[in-house]
Design a protein around this motif. Structure first.
Motif, mmCIF file in Angstrom:
data_model
loop_
_atom_site.group_PDB
_atom_site.id
_atom_site.type_symbol
_atom_site.label_atom_id
_atom_site.label_comp_id
_atom_site.label_asym_id
_atom_site.label_seq_id
_atom_site.Cartn_x
_atom_site.Cartn_y
_atom_site.Cartn_z
ATOM 1 N N SER A 1 -6.618 3.203 2.511
ATOM 2 C CA SER A 1 -6.482 3.270 1.033
ATOM 3 C C SER A 1 -5.048 4.458 0.339
ATOM 4 C CB SER A 1 -7.077 3.411 0.091
ATOM 5 O OG SER A 1 -7.088 5.328 -0.250
ATOM 6 N N TYR B 1 -2.378 5.293 8.535
ATOM 7 C CA TYR B 1 -3.535 4.902 8.493
ATOM 8 C C TYR B 1 -4.912 4.644 9.765
ATOM 9 C CZ TYR B 1 -3.486 2.320 4.036
ATOM 10 O OH TYR B 1 -3.920 2.310 2.316
ATOM 11 N N ASP C 1 1.217 -1.258 0.155
ATOM 12 C CA ASP C 1 0.334 0.178 -0.369
ATOM 13 C C ASP C 1 0.412 1.388 -0.019
ATOM 14 O OD1 ASP C 1 -1.811 -2.017 0.022
ATOM 15 O OD2 ASP C 1 -2.684 -0.504 1.771
#
Length: 322
Positions: A272, A251, A160
């Motif tokens: 995301s 996050y 990510d």
């Protein structure tokens, strides 16, 4: 014996170790101590249910919860998430012992499984790294650099961060990414393969496992650290990096949201790569804002010490009734 403390290690199989340790406690230790502190890492020992005459406390850094789906295979992941951990946590809560933890996220998590919020106490996290003395003298890399630090495991979601790096490069063309950590294991291989296929692989440096001194240097010289774990008890690496003059973009998950004061000491984003990339660009696009956040993060890190953790812990254990 370590620092005058006798350490007894029982069992070699991680799956039955809790039962072996409980059996050892019941046979050899129960009734011999004034205070019993059970530290739970996924699987409890249940010693609090058989405490004898000792004053007792439970200490949880975090529950595993979503980590089951990233670190174990089917069907253990489903069993762990839906049955094993909830039942074990609830059973231990029946001891009605005071609970100690390090974050509000873990406190709320445990309340869902029987632990009383009224009898839950928060203590400070602690770091062993000394904060840098002079923030102004902190020497950063010549190009804006984001840092990914830690072992490559599925629950850390390193890919990510690489995806966010690719997106942020569209707004910050000279952005660099440094990745440090153990890449052994299937997920680590997947990360390395992903780097090789990345169109910006020349701007990504994988350093492998680093020494303590290298870790400190990276945290001092990077401009930001990104952390994308599925769940933490506390984002310890966030506080460590802040102590070295590097703020974080993380996050919005348990533990990480506790280790960042959103907009003050770092940024908290949706889970995301696009949101993470937006946070990276937002952090690095305004030097005055970056300097303010960086300074607040550094100052806050000075308050998160083991001395404070000990004082919090001492206050709780001395004040609680047996």
């Amino acid at each position: 014996t370590l620092d005058g403390i006798d350490v007894i290690r029982v069992g070699t199989n991680r799956y039955i170790h809790p039962l072996q340790a409980l059996w050892y406690y019941l046979r050899h230790l129960r009734g011999k101590y004034d205070i019993l502190i059970e530290t739970v890492n996924t699987a409890p020992y249940f010693s609090l249910l058989f405490r004898g005459t000792a004053k007792r406390f439970a200490f949880y850094h975090q529950l595993a919860r979503e980590i089951w789906y990233f670190e174990t295979k089917n069907p253990l992941n489903h069993l762990g998430y839906h049955i094993i951990e909830p039942i074990a946590t609830w059973l231990l809560s029946r001891a009605h012992a005071p609970l100690i933890t390090v974050s509000d996220s873990t406190k709320k998590d445990l309340a869902r499984f029987g632990w009383s919020p009224e009898h839950t106490h928060l203590i400070s996290e602690g770091i062993e790294i000394s904060p840098i003395r002079d923030l102004a003298a902190n020497n950063k890399f010549d190009k804006p650099t984001m840092l990914s630090l830690g072992a490559m495991r599925g629950m850390k979601r390193t890919i990510d961060q690489i995806k966010a790096f690719k997106l942020a490069k569209q707004d910050i063309p000279d952005l660099q990414l440094k990745i440090a950590g153990d890449s052994s294991g299937a997920y680590g291989k997947t990360v390395l393969d992903y780097i090789q296929k990345c169109p910006f692989r020349d701007d990504i440096e994988y350093l492998g496992r680093v020494t303590y001194d290298q870790k400190i240097e990276l945290m001092q010289r990077a401009h930001i650290i990104t952390v994308t774990s599925v769940k933490e008890g506390w984002g310890l690496i966030v506080t460590e990096a802040a102590s070295q003059g590097t703020p974080a973009v993380v996050y919005d998950v348990d533990g990480l949201r506790d280790s960042v004061q959103p907009g003050r000491t770092g940024l908290v984003t949706r889970q995301s790569p696009h949101a993470l990339a937006d946070g990276i660009v937002h952090m690095l696009s305004d030097q005055r804002r970056y300097a303010r956040i960086r300074k607040r993060a550094w100052e806050w890190s000075k308050q998160i010490t083991f001395d404070k953790s000990y004082q919090d812990f001492k206050h709780i254990t001395e004040g609680a009734a047996a």
